[in-house]
Design a protein around this motif. Structure first.
Motif, PDB file in Angstrom:
ATOM      1  N   THR A  50     -51.016  37.614  37.643  1.00 40.13           N
ATOM      2  CA  THR A  50     -51.357  39.021  37.835  1.00 40.13           C
ATOM      3  C   THR A  50     -52.847  39.273  37.635  1.00 40.13           C
ATOM      4  O   THR A  50     -53.444  40.104  38.329  1.00 40.13           O
ATOM      5  N   ASP A  92     -48.377  46.141  34.251  1.00 38.29           N
ATOM      6  CA  ASP A  92     -49.223  45.045  34.717  1.00 38.29           C
ATOM      7  C   ASP A  92     -50.445  45.524  35.493  1.00 38.29           C
ATOM      8  O   ASP A  92     -51.565  45.072  35.258  1.00 38.29           O
ATOM      9  N   CYS A 112     -45.039  43.604  37.799  1.00 39.47           N
ATOM     10  CA  CYS A 112     -45.014  42.325  38.504  1.00 39.47           C
ATOM     11  C   CYS A 112     -44.030  41.357  37.853  1.00 39.47           C
ATOM     12  O   CYS A 112     -44.020  41.217  36.627  1.00 39.47           O
TER      13      CYS A 112
END
Length: 226
Positions: A50, A92, A112
């Motif tokens: 991420t 995220d 995510c």
């Protein structure tokens, strides 16, 4: 390519998103994930993936010249109605459009999760540790839209969709089921479902699945890690 108007939408509530803004979020996510993929390596977990994706999204944003939104890193959510120091969670990726600036509760939430055609544990966590956080109002309380980003680590993506769709329908009702939409050119699938948040408010959840499998294969032990 979705284009944003230079000014904030007139009369639009801070929690709402226009069709152009929704399309822009999908586009930034899909382009960002595609650009990030070359920087991934086998065994990367969700957090480092991420981070790479966020950086790529910011580069895409600059390339497109989008100045009326910002992409933020992991954001800690607090319950402002009490003095309880416990965090509600950490989203995220969040975005804010110009009409949301100045309101900490107004943002675009992107949660995510890794998913895999033959790893039910990952697909389960997509629901129980992802979708559920929107249902319980931990994320995006009162918002019209939320976004789930699925990092697909093994094809076919249709197997992931079937697994997730079955779980969300069973847990949250038929309206939460994943309805296919026209995918982005750089995504594997874009889907949408409606969830009842906090027992009374309907939030629409956009699911974006992207191919994030690096060249080297990921081991089963690495996949089972949270």
């Amino acid at each position: 390519m979705p284009l944003l108007a230079p000014d904030a939408p007139i009369g639009l509530p801070a929690f709402a998103l226009s069709d152009d803004q929704i399309a822009t979020v999908v586009d930034l996510i899909s382009q960002g994930c595609s650009a990030a993929r070359s920087n991934l390596h086998a065994g990367m977990l969700e957090v480092p993936i991420t981070i790479v994706v966020r950086k790529a999204m910011r580069r895409v944003k600059r390339t497109l010249g989008l100045t009326n939104l910002q992409i933020r890193g992991e954001v800690e959510l607090e319950d402002m109605s009490t003095n309880d120091p416990t965090l509600l969670g950490r989203i995220d990726i969040t975005l804010q459009f110009l009409h949301q600036f100045g309101d900490e509760d107004a943002y675009v939430a992107v949660e995510c999760k890794r998913v895999h055609a033959s790893e039910p544990g990952l697909n389960t966590r997509y629901v129980t540790e992802g979708v559920d956080r929107f249902v319980t109002s931990r994320y995006a309380a009162g918002h019209e839209w939320g976004f789930m980003l699925g990092y697909v680590l093994a094809l076919p993506a249709s197997d992931v969709v079937k697994a997730v769709d079955s779980r969300v329908r069973k847990a949250y009702g038929e309206s939460a089921g994943l309805v296919p939409e026209t995918p982005h050119a750089l995504s594997l699938a874009v889907l949408e479902g409606a969830l009842l948040q906090g027992g009374s408010h309907t939030i629409r959840l956009k699911h974006i699945l992207v191919d994030m499998l690096p060249a080297a294969k990921v081991s089963s032990d690495q996949l089972s890690a949270p």
